[in-house]
Design a protein around this motif. Structure first.
Motif, PDB file in Angstrom:
ATOM      1  N   VAL A 144       0.820  -1.204   0.000  1.00  0.00           N
ATOM      2  CA  VAL A 144       0.000   0.000   0.000  1.00  0.00           C
ATOM      3  C   VAL A 144       0.859   1.260   0.000  1.00  0.00           C
ATOM      4  O   VAL A 144       0.465   2.291  -0.565  1.00  0.00           O
ATOM      5  CB  VAL A 144      -0.974  -0.010   1.202  1.00  0.00           C
ATOM      6  N   GLN A 145       2.044   1.189   0.591  1.00  0.00           N
ATOM      7  CA  GLN A 145       2.896   2.373   0.671  1.00  0.00           C
ATOM      8  C   GLN A 145       3.636   2.673  -0.631  1.00  0.00           C
ATOM      9  O   GLN A 145       4.281   3.712  -0.758  1.00  0.00           O
ATOM     10  CB  GLN A 145       3.894   2.238   1.825  1.00  0.00           C
ATOM     11  N   ALA A 146       3.530   1.775  -1.603  1.00  0.00           N
ATOM     12  CA  ALA A 146       4.191   1.986  -2.892  1.00  0.00           C
ATOM     13  C   ALA A 146       3.365   2.844  -3.843  1.00  0.00           C
ATOM     14  O   ALA A 146       3.869   3.268  -4.887  1.00  0.00           O
ATOM     15  CB  ALA A 146       4.520   0.643  -3.546  1.00  0.00           C
ATOM     16  N   GLY A 147       2.115   3.089  -3.498  1.00  0.00           N
ATOM     17  CA  GLY A 147       1.283   3.940  -4.337  1.00  0.00           C
ATOM     18  C   GLY A 147       1.206   3.455  -5.772  1.00  0.00           C
ATOM     19  O   GLY A 147       0.935   2.283  -6.033  1.00  0.00           O
ATOM     20  N   ASP A 148       1.495   4.349  -6.716  1.00  0.00           N
ATOM     21  CA  ASP A 148       1.430   4.006  -8.137  1.00  0.00           C
ATOM     22  C   ASP A 148       2.783   3.627  -8.718  1.00  0.00           C
ATOM     23  O   ASP A 148       2.934   3.530  -9.944  1.00  0.00           O
ATOM     24  CB  ASP A 148       0.861   5.186  -8.933  1.00  0.00           C
ATOM     25  N   LEU A 149       3.771   3.400  -7.866  1.00  0.00           N
ATOM     26  CA  LEU A 149       5.081   2.975  -8.363  1.00  0.00           C
ATOM     27  C   LEU A 149       4.976   1.649  -9.114  1.00  0.00           C
ATOM     28  O   LEU A 149       4.249   0.738  -8.688  1.00  0.00           O
ATOM     29  CB  LEU A 149       6.058   2.775  -7.199  1.00  0.00           C
ATOM     30  N   ASP A 150       5.699   1.532 -10.191  1.00  0.00           N
ATOM     31  CA  ASP A 150       5.859   0.240 -10.856  1.00  0.00           C
ATOM     32  C   ASP A 150       7.028  -0.441 -10.155  1.00  0.00           C
ATOM     33  O   ASP A 150       8.194  -0.154 -10.453  1.00  0.00           O
ATOM     34  CB  ASP A 150       6.155   0.436 -12.346  1.00  0.00           C
ATOM     35  N   ILE A 151       6.734  -1.320  -9.221  1.00  0.00           N
ATOM     36  CA  ILE A 151       7.793  -1.888  -8.386  1.00  0.00           C
ATOM     37  C   ILE A 151       8.701  -2.840  -9.155  1.00  0.00           C
ATOM     38  O   ILE A 151       9.756  -3.231  -8.657  1.00  0.00           O
ATOM     39  CB  ILE A 151       7.227  -2.583  -7.130  1.00  0.00           C
ATOM     40  N   SER A 152       8.316  -3.191 -10.372  1.00  0.00           N
ATOM     41  CA  SER A 152       9.187  -4.043 -11.190  1.00  0.00           C
ATOM     42  C   SER A 152      10.319  -3.239 -11.818  1.00  0.00           C
ATOM     43  O   SER A 152      11.272  -3.812 -12.353  1.00  0.00           O
ATOM     44  CB  SER A 152       8.370  -4.721 -12.293  1.00  0.00           C
TER      45      SER A 152
END
Length: 346
Positions: free
Chosen positions: A106-114
């Motif tokens: 949830v804390q990553a927001g709209d980041l593309d974590i890949s």
């Protein structure tokens, strides 16, 4: 609870460890925004073009500087998510990023974590070797305690600090409005255009949401809100003024339960037998992945018997907000809606 643990335990927690669990943090001191709109940014940030030296004075009063606009930026996950909303991208992150299911926290927001290197995913975890391999030019994090960068382990803080300039911005000892201004100023210094239509619209929405929450609180002055966070052994009731978000809500007129906090001043830890100590009409529950959620404690009789729970007036609390206008506006709207529709049950 040790300072490296992200979840509450029955043993007496350290102050830094408590911050990792949730509830409210910090105290309210006003911090003026510094920096301003930049004409552009380097391609490594996801913004426009800019040349020449870069500098920014953070909330410690420390001036970070580089010979050119930083391209290899590493940031605490929530900070990276906020910068992303302004069009500034980072190369690496540390903090809650990927859940056990592989999906973005949830804390990553709209980041593309890949597309980011995850330096550490839990409290106390920070791979210094992996960080060094990124050849970092700037590290950015929140600050809940003076001079301590959030999720940067104290045992390796000196080594990490030696590898790149650092910027720390308050997530406590300020309110949401000022925290937003500071991150917007940082984003602008890194090349973000604060006059971009998307950003202007997000700020306008935030201002309207703040006005709505103020009106809701004024129209329902008898509605009392409790800020909660749950572990298997304890239930934490937080003090509103100790965190930037809830301090701001309080300034807008929201009435909060005021627990008898411990010496650290953040919250009161209650056994589950005593969870009904405070009466409330709405319960805001810590939404972070490291703590138990309402469905996880539904079988606890003392929880199920609370008036707010029986009335269905339990709402999520974004305990560590992503401080961009785009992400904070819905937080205000959701709380306003909860207050507008709440029944008086306490």
């Amino acid at each position: 609870m040790s300072s490296s643990s992200p979840s509450p335990r029955p043993s007496r927690p350290t102050r830094r460890g408590l911050l990792a669990v949730g509830g409210a943090l910090g105290v309210g001191a006003a911090l003026a925004a510094c920096g301003g709109k930049s004409s552009g940014g380097a391609s490594g940030t996801g913004a426009g073009e800019k040349s020449g030296p870069w500098s920014f004075t953070d909330d410690r009063g420390t001036k970070a500087g580089t010979k050119s606009l930083p391209r290899n930026i590493v940031a605490f996950t929530g900070m990276a998510a906020a910068l992303h909303d302004y069009g500034v991208e980072v190369k690496g992150v540390f903090g809650p990023t990927r859940g056990k299911d592989g999906k973005a926290d949830v804390q990553a927001g709209d980041l593309d974590i890949s597309k980011v290197e995850i330096i550490g995913n839990t409290f106390g975890e920070f791979d210094v070797e992996k960080y060094a391999k990124l050849v970092p030019e700037l590290l950015i994090s929140d600050m809940w305690e003076k001079d301590k960068l959030w999720y940067v382990p104290e045992k390796s803080a000196a080594k990490i600090a030696s590898l790149a300039p650092q910027v720390a911005l308050w997530a406590s000892q300020t309110n949401m409005e000022k925290a937003l201004a500071r991150r917007a100023a940082l984003a602008a210094s890194l090349g973000a255009d604060l006059e971009a239509p998307k950003t202007v619209a997000a700020k306008s929405r935030f201002e309207k949401a703040a006005a709505r929450l103020r009106a809701a609180a004024k129209a329902h002055p008898d509605v009392k809100v409790l800020i909660g966070s749950a572990s298997a052994e304890l239930f934490y009731v937080s003090l509103a003024k100790m965190s930037a978000d809830t301090l701001y809500f309080q300034e807008l007129g929201v009435r909060f339960v005021e627990p008898k906090v411990d010496k650290a001043g953040f919250f009161e830890a209650l056994s589950w037998e005593n969870v009904g100590k405070y009466q409330a009409d709405i319960i805001m529950m810590d939404n972070r992945s490291a703590v138990l959620q309402p469905q996880d404690i539904a079988d606890k009789p003392t929880w199920a018997g609370l008036p707010a729970v029986k009335a269905g007036q339990v709402v999520p609390r974004v305990t560590e907000p992503i401080y961009s206008y785009a992400k904070c506006a819905p937080v205000l709207e959701d709380l306003a809606k909860a207050i507008e529709s709440a029944k008086k049950v306490s």
